[in-house]
Design a protein around this motif. Structure first.
Motif, PDB file in Angstrom:
ATOM      1  N   TYR A  19       0.830  -1.226   0.000  1.00  0.00           N
ATOM      2  CA  TYR A  19       0.000   0.000   0.000  1.00  0.00           C
ATOM      3  C   TYR A  19       0.857   1.266   0.000  1.00  0.00           C
ATOM      4  O   TYR A  19       0.504   2.263  -0.624  1.00  0.00           O
ATOM      5  CB  TYR A  19      -0.969  -0.016   1.185  1.00  0.00           C
ATOM      6  N   LEU A  20       1.992   1.217   0.717  1.00  0.00           N
ATOM      7  CA  LEU A  20       2.866   2.403   0.752  1.00  0.00           C
ATOM      8  C   LEU A  20       3.468   2.666  -0.629  1.00  0.00           C
ATOM      9  O   LEU A  20       3.521   3.813  -1.086  1.00  0.00           O
ATOM     10  CB  LEU A  20       3.972   2.203   1.792  1.00  0.00           C
ATOM     11  N   GLN A  21       3.913   1.598  -1.270  1.00  0.00           N
ATOM     12  CA  GLN A  21       4.498   1.753  -2.607  1.00  0.00           C
ATOM     13  C   GLN A  21       3.437   2.285  -3.582  1.00  0.00           C
ATOM     14  O   GLN A  21       3.696   3.194  -4.359  1.00  0.00           O
ATOM     15  CB  GLN A  21       5.047   0.397  -3.061  1.00  0.00           C
ATOM     16  N   GLN A  22       2.214   1.742  -3.459  1.00  0.00           N
ATOM     17  CA  GLN A  22       1.120   2.192  -4.338  1.00  0.00           C
ATOM     18  C   GLN A  22       0.813   3.667  -4.133  1.00  0.00           C
ATOM     19  O   GLN A  22       0.389   4.344  -5.047  1.00  0.00           O
ATOM     20  CB  GLN A  22      -0.156   1.391  -4.045  1.00  0.00           C
ATOM     21  N   SER A  23       1.033   4.160  -2.907  1.00  0.00           N
ATOM     22  CA  SER A  23       0.689   5.579  -2.699  1.00  0.00           C
ATOM     23  C   SER A  23       1.901   6.482  -2.909  1.00  0.00           C
ATOM     24  O   SER A  23       1.881   7.650  -2.533  1.00  0.00           O
ATOM     25  CB  SER A  23       0.023   5.797  -1.337  1.00  0.00           C
ATOM     26  N   GLY A  24       2.968   5.926  -3.490  1.00  0.00           N
ATOM     27  CA  GLY A  24       4.052   6.775  -3.984  1.00  0.00           C
ATOM     28  C   GLY A  24       5.270   6.901  -3.090  1.00  0.00           C
ATOM     29  O   GLY A  24       6.167   7.708  -3.375  1.00  0.00           O
ATOM     30  N   HIS A  25       5.353   6.128  -2.025  1.00  0.00           N
ATOM     31  CA  HIS A  25       6.533   6.229  -1.152  1.00  0.00           C
ATOM     32  C   HIS A  25       7.669   5.340  -1.650  1.00  0.00           C
ATOM     33  O   HIS A  25       7.437   4.351  -2.351  1.00  0.00           O
ATOM     34  CB  HIS A  25       6.167   5.815   0.278  1.00  0.00           C
ATOM     35  N   ARG A  26       8.884   5.701  -1.204  1.00  0.00           N
ATOM     36  CA  ARG A  26      10.019   4.803  -1.407  1.00  0.00           C
ATOM     37  C   ARG A  26      10.001   3.852  -0.216  1.00  0.00           C
ATOM     38  O   ARG A  26       9.924   4.302   0.938  1.00  0.00           O
ATOM     39  CB  ARG A  26      11.322   5.616  -1.433  1.00  0.00           C
ATOM     40  N   ALA A 211       8.679  -5.823  -8.486  1.00  0.00           N
ATOM     41  CA  ALA A 211       8.344  -5.181  -9.770  1.00  0.00           C
ATOM     42  C   ALA A 211       7.999  -3.701  -9.556  1.00  0.00           C
ATOM     43  O   ALA A 211       8.244  -2.866 -10.422  1.00  0.00           O
ATOM     44  CB  ALA A 211       7.175  -5.916 -10.420  1.00  0.00           C
ATOM     45  N   GLY A 212       7.466  -3.373  -8.386  1.00  0.00           N
ATOM     46  CA  GLY A 212       7.088  -1.984  -8.105  1.00  0.00           C
ATOM     47  C   GLY A 212       8.233  -1.161  -7.537  1.00  0.00           C
ATOM     48  O   GLY A 212       8.043  -0.008  -7.145  1.00  0.00           O
ATOM     49  N   GLY A 213       9.425  -1.758  -7.442  1.00  0.00           N
ATOM     50  CA  GLY A 213      10.602  -0.998  -7.000  1.00  0.00           C
ATOM     51  C   GLY A 213      10.843  -0.994  -5.495  1.00  0.00           C
ATOM     52  O   GLY A 213      11.689  -0.250  -4.994  1.00  0.00           O
ATOM     53  N   VAL A 214      10.124  -1.826  -4.760  1.00  0.00           N
ATOM     54  CA  VAL A 214      10.376  -1.905  -3.304  1.00  0.00           C
ATOM     55  C   VAL A 214      11.687  -2.649  -3.082  1.00  0.00           C
ATOM     56  O   VAL A 214      11.970  -3.655  -3.739  1.00  0.00           O
ATOM     57  CB  VAL A 214       9.198  -2.634  -2.601  1.00  0.00           C
ATOM     58  N   ASN A 215      12.487  -2.140  -2.145  1.00  0.00           N
ATOM     59  CA  ASN A 215      13.783  -2.763  -1.841  1.00  0.00           C
ATOM     60  C   ASN A 215      13.583  -3.802  -0.733  1.00  0.00           C
ATOM     61  O   ASN A 215      13.309  -3.439   0.413  1.00  0.00           O
ATOM     62  CB  ASN A 215      14.752  -1.647  -1.400  1.00  0.00           C
ATOM     63  N   LEU A 216      13.698  -5.072  -1.081  1.00  0.00           N
ATOM     64  CA  LEU A 216      13.543  -6.140  -0.080  1.00  0.00           C
ATOM     65  C   LEU A 216      14.940  -6.568   0.367  1.00  0.00           C
ATOM     66  O   LEU A 216      15.738  -7.035  -0.445  1.00  0.00           O
ATOM     67  CB  LEU A 216      12.803  -7.334  -0.677  1.00  0.00           C
ATOM     68  N   VAL A 217      15.227  -6.412   1.637  1.00  0.00           N
ATOM     69  CA  VAL A 217      16.581  -6.686   2.140  1.00  0.00           C
ATOM     70  C   VAL A 217      16.550  -7.912   3.048  1.00  0.00           C
ATOM     71  O   VAL A 217      16.061  -7.841   4.181  1.00  0.00           O
ATOM     72  CB  VAL A 217      17.120  -5.464   2.936  1.00  0.00           C
ATOM     73  N   PRO A 218      17.053  -9.061   2.574  1.00  0.00           N
ATOM     74  CA  PRO A 218      17.014 -10.274   3.401  1.00  0.00           C
ATOM     75  C   PRO A 218      18.220 -10.372   4.337  1.00  0.00           C
ATOM     76  O   PRO A 218      19.201  -9.633   4.188  1.00  0.00           O
ATOM     77  CB  PRO A 218      17.078 -11.390   2.349  1.00  0.00           C
ATOM     78  N   ASP A 219      18.119 -11.268   5.294  1.00  0.00           N
ATOM     79  CA  ASP A 219      19.245 -11.678   6.156  1.00  0.00           C
ATOM     80  C   ASP A 219      19.889 -10.522   6.924  1.00  0.00           C
ATOM     81  O   ASP A 219      21.103 -10.506   7.106  1.00  0.00           O
ATOM     82  CB  ASP A 219      20.308 -12.418   5.310  1.00  0.00           C
ATOM     83  N   GLY A 392      -2.366  -3.582   6.306  1.00  0.00           N
ATOM     84  CA  GLY A 392      -1.482  -2.824   5.422  1.00  0.00           C
ATOM     85  C   GLY A 392      -2.126  -1.518   4.982  1.00  0.00           C
ATOM     86  O   GLY A 392      -1.494  -0.460   4.963  1.00  0.00           O
ATOM     87  N   LYS A 393      -3.408  -1.590   4.670  1.00  0.00           N
ATOM     88  CA  LYS A 393      -4.118  -0.384   4.225  1.00  0.00           C
ATOM     89  C   LYS A 393      -4.198   0.643   5.362  1.00  0.00           C
ATOM     90  O   LYS A 393      -3.974   1.836   5.164  1.00  0.00           O
ATOM     91  CB  LYS A 393      -5.523  -0.760   3.742  1.00  0.00           C
ATOM     92  N   LEU A 394      -4.494   0.161   6.568  1.00  0.00           N
ATOM     93  CA  LEU A 394      -4.611   1.079   7.717  1.00  0.00           C
ATOM     94  C   LEU A 394      -3.265   1.750   8.019  1.00  0.00           C
ATOM     95  O   LEU A 394      -3.212   2.943   8.328  1.00  0.00           O
ATOM     96  CB  LEU A 394      -5.116   0.319   8.948  1.00  0.00           C
ATOM     97  N   VAL A 395      -2.178   0.991   7.909  1.00  0.00           N
ATOM     98  CA  VAL A 395      -0.853   1.579   8.187  1.00  0.00           C
ATOM     99  C   VAL A 395      -0.550   2.655   7.152  1.00  0.00           C
ATOM    100  O   VAL A 395      -0.054   3.742   7.489  1.00  0.00           O
ATOM    101  CB  VAL A 395       0.242   0.485   8.197  1.00  0.00           C
ATOM    102  N   LYS A 396      -0.860   2.375   5.899  1.00  0.00           N
ATOM    103  CA  LYS A 396      -0.643   3.382   4.846  1.00  0.00           C
ATOM    104  C   LYS A 396      -1.428   4.656   5.176  1.00  0.00           C
ATOM    105  O   LYS A 396      -0.919   5.770   5.067  1.00  0.00           O
ATOM    106  CB  LYS A 396      -1.084   2.778   3.504  1.00  0.00           C
ATOM    107  N   GLU A 397      -2.653   4.484   5.644  1.00  0.00           N
ATOM    108  CA  GLU A 397      -3.471   5.663   5.966  1.00  0.00           C
ATOM    109  C   GLU A 397      -2.860   6.445   7.134  1.00  0.00           C
ATOM    110  O   GLU A 397      -2.840   7.679   7.121  1.00  0.00           O
ATOM    111  CB  GLU A 397      -4.900   5.209   6.290  1.00  0.00           C
ATOM    112  N   LEU A 398      -2.332   5.722   8.122  1.00  0.00           N
ATOM    113  CA  LEU A 398      -1.694   6.399   9.257  1.00  0.00           C
ATOM    114  C   LEU A 398      -0.491   7.204   8.786  1.00  0.00           C
ATOM    115  O   LEU A 398      -0.290   8.359   9.182  1.00  0.00           O
ATOM    116  CB  LEU A 398      -1.227   5.357  10.278  1.00  0.00           C
TER     117      LEU A 398
END
Ligand SMILES: Cc1cc2nc3c(=O)[nH]c(=O)nc-3n(C[C@H](O)[C@H](O)[C@H](O)COP(=O)(O)OP(=O)(O)OC[C@H]3O[C@@H](n4cnc5c(N)ncnc54)[C@H](O)[C@@H]3O)c2cc1C
Length: 417
Positions: A19-26, A211-219, A392-398
């Motif tokens: 939801y954060l990525q969809q609303s334009g955040h990095r 695909a939406g450009g979110v940086n997933l950092v494992p380990d 997820g939606k509620l956190v984005k709204e917050l």
């Protein structure tokens, strides 16, 4: 646009990132492991507005006490003098009341309905298929006591507006599952519920986020949150440092320790559960079912697969698994489905995960007083998958300062203070 650092890559962290990525955040999501196995994978996959009664409810304390002495039982609290357990235990016992059940019903119903609508909307995302099916959920019972309880639950579901909830006789239940013999007195059919295949959901989300450009950092276990004034400005992991405008704590059963790094206390304990999967089942079931007295969840999913899960062991996350809990689960299955002859699987075929259990059964979703740029989203206990998309939606709204889709005051992080 803000840089939001989400801690934890379970369903709560990933749906928040979506939801954060969809609303334009990095967005950066950091996990201590590889994103490919956490509590959000081996669960029963229920998306269930029907679960408006939290674990902390009348009778559970006495039952739990009796079950503690049986290694095959579905509920166990490992005795310990650790303050975290004592604090959680006292709050859990105080919450196990009819008043708490009454208070929790509407918020649990509302967040589940919100979440289910979000999952439904995800089914329209091209290429994102996660085995979502709306077939309802059966709660199968065998005893007179459970039948009486079921009657009350159906009335309560109707009062809560879940009007498509029915009490079935044993015969009516059998007609819904003509290919499998069931021993029961009857069942509740919650038509409002759906289910999905958690593995596909999680893999699909990871794909979508990348695909939406979110940086997933494992380990990268988060080890420290660096504060400047009233804000967390840096997230420090084992090998890296991340600057952050906003931080979301979604580290599941480990969230108590992470929240403490932001000077916030949350009452939470890990609640371990186990599951096994028949990959190409010769047994046929049309509907997911909870075996009420056995406290086992069964889900036919993704074609020919059937998952069996259960047990709530309140133990530290480093406690070695007790694989004979699966014997307890399989014994219960046989009592209801006598034709199901499933051999005890080897250890490598048994999955287990730690539910993030709040003391009162409601999640913690909200900002915290100690740091103004931190949102906590955890403590979903037995309902994290069901409530994942909605959370997820509620956190984005917050984070965006938008009006939340529902009243989130019952989920306040500091509600026990
Ligand atoms: C047997 C069983 C059946 C279940 N069935 C259902 C069901 O049908 N429906 C339902 O709604 N729920 C169900 N649940 C509960 C549900 O699975 C959980 O509530 C949910 O998965 C919790 O999601 P989460 O994202 O909060 O935690 P997790 O999925 O555990 O994710 C937390 C992540 O945080 C990471 N992390 C922890 N510490 C750190 C750190 N220091 N640094 C970085 N990362 C860290 C972990 O590695 C993990 O990846 C079931 C659970 C079990 C055990």
């Amino acid at each position: 646009m803000k840089h939001v650092v989400v801690l934890g890559g379970g369903i709560i962290g990933l749906s928040t990132a979506y939801y954060l990525q969809q609303s334009g955040h990095r967005v950066t999501v950091i996990d201590k492991d590889d994103f490919l196995n956490n509590c959000s994978y081996g669960n029963a996959g229920y998306v269930c507005p029907s679960h408006f009664v939290p674990l902390a409810s009348p009778g559970i304390v006495w039952k739990g006490f009796k079950w503690m002495f049986n290694s095959l039982s579905p509920f166990y609290v490992q005795p310990s003098l650790k303050t975290a357990l004592i604090d959680w235990g006292l709050k859990f016992v105080r919450s196990a009341t009819a008043e708490n059940v009454e208070r929790s019903a509407v918020p649990l119903r509302d967040i589940a309905i919100l979440s289910k609508a979000e999952y439904e909307s995800w089914t329209a995302i091209p290429g994102f298929e996660f085995g979502y099916e709306q077939k309802g959920l059966l709660e199968v019972f065998q005893t007179e006591n459970a039948e009486e309880h079921a009657r009350h639950l159906v009335e309560k579901a109707h009062r809560l507006g879940l009007t498509d909830t029915q009490l079935l006789t044993g015969q009516e239940l059998q007609e819904m599952e003509p290919q499998t013999k069931i021993i029961s007195r009857g069942a509740i059919l919650f038509n409002c519920d759906a289910h999905l295949y958690p593995q596909k959901l999680m893999h699909g989300l990871i794909h979508l986020l990348k695909a939406g450009g979110v940086n997933l950092v494992p380990d990268q276990p988060v080890q420290k949150l660096e504060k400047s004034g009233k804000k967390i400005t840096k997230v420090i992991t084992s090998d890296q440092v991340f600057d952050a405008d906003e931080v979301v704590i979604a580290t599941g059963a480990w969230s108590r320790e992470i929240a403490a790094m932001a000077d916030t206390k949350i009452s939470m304990m890990p609640g371990r559960g186990y599951s096994i999967m028949l990959e190409n089942s010769g047994y046929k079931l049309n509907h997911p079912a909870v075996l009420v007295e056995g406290r086992v969840a069964i889900t036919p999913m993704d074609g020919n697969k059937i998952r069996f899960g259960g047990t709530m062991e309140v133990v530290p996350t480093n406690t070695p698994p007790r694989y004979n809990r699966i014997t307890g689960i399989l014994n219960a299955v046989k009592r209801y489905y006598p034709e199901f002859d499933i051999a005890q699987p080897s250890a490598d075929q048994i999955w287990y995960g730690f539910r993030p259990c709040s003391a009162d059964g409601l999640p913690y979703i909200g900002r915290i007083k100690s740091c103004e740029n931190v949102v906590v989203a955890t403590g979903h206990s037995m309902l994290g998958l069901s409530l994942g998309a909605g959370t997820g939606k509620l956190v984005k709204e917050l984070i965006n300062g938008e009006k939340p889709s529902m009243d989130i005051t019952p989920f306040a992080v500091d509600r026990f203070e």
